[in-house]
Write a protein that holds these residues in place. Sequence first.
Motif, short mmCIF file in Angstrom:
data_model
loop_
_atom_site.label_atom_id
_atom_site.label_comp_id
_atom_site.label_asym_id
_atom_site.label_seq_id
_atom_site.Cartn_x
_atom_site.Cartn_y
_atom_site.Cartn_z
N ALA A 445 -19.05 -8.07 -87.18
CA ALA A 445 -18.06 -8.63 -88.10
C ALA A 445 -17.33 -9.81 -87.50
O ALA A 445 -16.95 -10.75 -88.21
N GLU A 446 -17.10 -9.77 -86.17
CA GLU A 446 -16.39 -10.88 -85.53
C GLU A 446 -17.11 -12.20 -85.76
O GLU A 446 -16.47 -13.24 -86.00
N TYR A 447 -18.44 -12.19 -85.69
CA TYR A 447 -19.21 -13.42 -85.90
C TYR A 447 -19.22 -13.80 -87.38
O TYR A 447 -19.13 -14.99 -87.73
N SER A 453 -15.19 -18.75 -91.74
CA SER A 453 -13.98 -19.56 -91.62
C SER A 453 -14.27 -21.06 -91.48
O SER A 453 -13.36 -21.88 -91.58
N TYR A 454 -15.53 -21.41 -91.22
CA TYR A 454 -15.86 -22.82 -91.03
C TYR A 454 -16.60 -23.37 -92.26
O TYR A 454 -17.61 -24.04 -92.16
N HIS A 458 -14.40 -30.77 -92.80
CA HIS A 458 -13.63 -31.36 -91.70
C HIS A 458 -13.58 -30.42 -90.50
O HIS A 458 -13.60 -30.85 -89.35
N ARG A 459 -13.54 -29.10 -90.73
CA ARG A 459 -13.54 -28.15 -89.62
C ARG A 459 -14.91 -28.13 -88.94
O ARG A 459 -15.03 -27.97 -87.72
N GLN A 460 -15.95 -28.30 -89.76
CA GLN A 460 -17.31 -28.34 -89.19
C GLN A 460 -17.48 -29.54 -88.27
O GLN A 460 -18.07 -29.44 -87.19
N MET A 461 -16.96 -30.69 -88.70
CA MET A 461 -17.07 -31.89 -87.87
C MET A 461 -16.29 -31.73 -86.57
O MET A 461 -16.76 -32.10 -85.49
N MET A 462 -15.08 -31.16 -86.65
CA MET A 462 -14.28 -30.94 -85.45
C MET A 462 -14.98 -29.99 -84.49
O MET A 462 -15.02 -30.22 -83.28
N LEU A 463 -15.56 -28.95 -85.05
CA LEU A 463 -16.25 -27.96 -84.22
C LEU A 463 -17.45 -28.59 -83.52
O LEU A 463 -17.68 -28.38 -82.32
N GLY A 485 -12.57 -20.07 -80.40
CA GLY A 485 -11.49 -19.75 -81.31
C GLY A 485 -10.80 -18.42 -81.08
O GLY A 485 -9.69 -18.21 -81.57
N ALA A 486 -11.44 -17.50 -80.36
CA ALA A 486 -10.85 -16.17 -80.23
C ALA A 486 -9.83 -16.13 -79.09
O ALA A 486 -9.86 -16.92 -78.17
#
Length: 979
Positions: A445-447, A453-454, A458-463, A485-486
């Motif tokens: 579930a953590e993964y 969440s992505y 814009h979050r994908q580009m930052m990641l 992130g954890a």
Amino acid sequence: MSATSAALSYIPGQRWISDAEIDLGLGTVLQNDRRSITLLFPSKGETRVYSTSTAPLTRVIFSEGDTLTHQDGWTLKVEDSKEVDGLLVYLGETEEGDFVEMPETQLDPKIRFQGPRERLLTGQIDRNNEYTLRALSRQAQTRLAADPLKGLRGPRVGLVPHQLYIAHEVGKRLAPRVLLADEVGLGKTIEAGMILHQQLITGRAQRALILVPASLCHQWLVELLRRFGLPVTLLNQEGFAANEEAFSQSQLVLASLDLLVEDDAAFTQALEENWDLLIVDEAHHLGWSPTQASPEYLRIQQLAERIPGLLLLTATPEQSGESGFFAQLQLLDPARYPSLEAFQQEEEGYRSCAQAIARLENREPLDAEERQALQERLNKDSLALLELLENPEISEDQEQTARQQLIDQLLDRYGTGRVLFRNRRASIPGFPERHLHTPGLDCPAEYLDLLESYSQPHRQMMLGALLETPWPFVTLYPERLYTLGAQEAGRWWEFDPRVDWLIDKLEDLADEKVLLICAHAETALELSEGLRQRAGILAAVFHEDMDLFDRDRAAAWFAEEEEGAPLLICSEIGSEGRNFQFAHHLVLFDLPRHPDLLEQRIGRLDRIGQTHSLELYAPYLEATPQADWLAFCDQGLDQFSAPRPVGASIFTDFKEDLLGLLEGQVAADELLPRIQEARTAAEIELEAGRHRLLELASHRPEVSQELVTELEAADEDKQLREFLEMALDVYRIRNEDLDADTWFLKPGKESDTAIFNDVHFDMEEGNSATFSRDKAMARDDLHFLTWEHPLTRNSLEAATSTVKGNTCVALLKNPALPAGTLLVEIFFCLDLADQQNPLATRYLPPQSLRLLLDGEGNNLAPKVGFKGLSKQLVKMKKGLARDVIKLRQEQLRGLLDRSEDLAAAELPSMIEKGQELMRAQLDPEITRLQALAEANPAVRNEEIESLQKLRDNLDQLLSQASLKMDAVRVVIAAGKEEH
């Protein structure tokens, strides 16, 4: 020049040297009385006072033919001398031809005694083992210079026939220009490294520029250093910015092609340098069409026009189409390949020739069309063979011989075989089967929460920017998302089911060696820690942030059979350039984002010589992008069963669809059939484009088998071991036997460490070295000792480039000879005007002449060998040795004069022998190339002209040769020992 103290007559102004302090140079007697003598040593500004009864002094007397230096700097060649009031006056000519006198009081006090004659007669005696090492080195240099396999003995590579054939065929050429196009996994990098090594060792090349894709720079660096002992300078954008003279300061430069394309200053400097060889990897990326050329192609074209030698490497020469294939050949020889149209017409002729060869191999008769095509191409000799084959009365043996000769001539004289080499995996035995295991695991579930969440772009580009991996490929590595992130960064191994699966699998495999590869160094380090904490498993870790010594240690720990690590965890780039074929279990903890990287991973174990089937494990998280990417690699490309040369082009053609697949926007069951169809079509097209004539010319098994046989015998080279044992003793290097083939070497404070120049060696801890090729292949931490290893080459150079070892006095323990019997052993060397020319030493092996004179001047060398005499000798104390020289001075002077007369008489025959040796190497090759050039335009006129010019220059060099005294050993018989 001679020396004496027999008269013990000290007169102010005389020149003497101190036997105890040779470095003081030439001394001048200031004063003397019945009890003491005072000497001034001007070069050191020091004064010494000696007792007349025990003075360790030797009078310096120069002889006819010696060259003296005046204290004002001019020189005089001695023709005669006279004595005036106890002082010597030398008479002779200056360099300008003036006849003058030079009193010994005006001699330059900095005169150094370098020649063996001068050093011997002034009491400068070296140890017997130093003399022996010098003699062994001269003999080895003579033998090695004429070695037909010079340059092939040193590399730490397996004796793979097709690789040896290509390296031998190409490496012996002057300024080779070829395309190495073996299929993936057949060792093009090794072939290029062997060619480069051979060119450097034989002196055909001095400097090389190596341009490769940025992702392969590290692999090349490791391969060149570990396999070939070549310390290259790895140059990137930051390195060039920090040192804009970097190209000019390095002998071997390794850089990415991007650097020269993107940085005009770097390209300009590289272009202005004098390189002998240019190597370009992944040459199929050099885009070209009849209407346009890529920036990469244009840069390489400019370099290729100025650099004599060129090696292009590509596993897929057909990938860029016939025009791209032609463009690569045009880089090699624009005069030979002026236009695409002419090339296409010529290719048709090659195909008919290939069909004829295939019929000859199958013992089938030629049809009329094939016979006509051959008749238009064959010369008289070849036509005679063809007619002989068609003679019904020919015997079976005659037919077999004629058939093979005709095939050989066709291969040698036609086609692109001179400039292009291509071998196929299908024709090379020794590759293992591949078995794939794909355990599907529930995604935690953590993964799943992280991936959800992505969803915003814009979050994908930052990641992607943070992890230096573009979206959506970053989703293939969920542990990196979690660590970023954890809150409990780095402890993903507590819940990741792949770790549970791995622990169970390692337990099942028990003592088997397992190699695990993952995409990132951080994953490798964290996984290692997780296995230690969760299961007590100690794993070796190998990644790009480690230095070479640490990588060696990790690889060596994994390679150890008994106490070694059962698991080696590698990052993507950390696994490059290493040979782990002793293992056959490979865990792909994740999958790389490009098919070539996946093949590179599997290639760590899927190598020629692998003795087991490969067990490939690809654990994946179900219902995630990992499952879709595995399906693409397995079902789409079928990449786990065998290498797929078309994989990269399929990846490029379907890239947009593949991105959609990872993002869940394209269905796998719709995309994969299209990819399978495209792959099949691409492979059919690739097979149809096979160049049969080229493949036949790329490997001649009858030639390569001879190379393998001779190189295999090198493991038992007793002369090498004898030489290195002596060298390590002379240079005071600790040497401990670990087993029959392996030594442990460690320098000490008293060691001469200059012989470790350019040797990748731990000077503080020491290193192990082996004579066994198999051990060296299995363990990268072991040095592979050969005649071409830098340690051996440095020892040979050190033993012959200084005065050390050029004089010796030894005691002969032979009861058959009366006590006091005198023998003088003298070595002469053929001295060339251009001794430093590397090609001179290649084609004019350094000849030496050994004389062994008895007291009457008779030469006993034909009856008494060097080794036989050396075994009977023991060392003599230096004080006693100097007394012998002083007492026998006049006799020794006469014997040395006699040796020079004998040597002069031998000079013409040595020059003649040198010419024969040189011509035996060059003339057949010139004749062969001239014959080839009549039928095969792939033979460049420049190549023939270079060889002819070289032959003429070497002839002239030999005609001016002289003999130089190199070493002298005085031997005194001890007589029969009393019991």
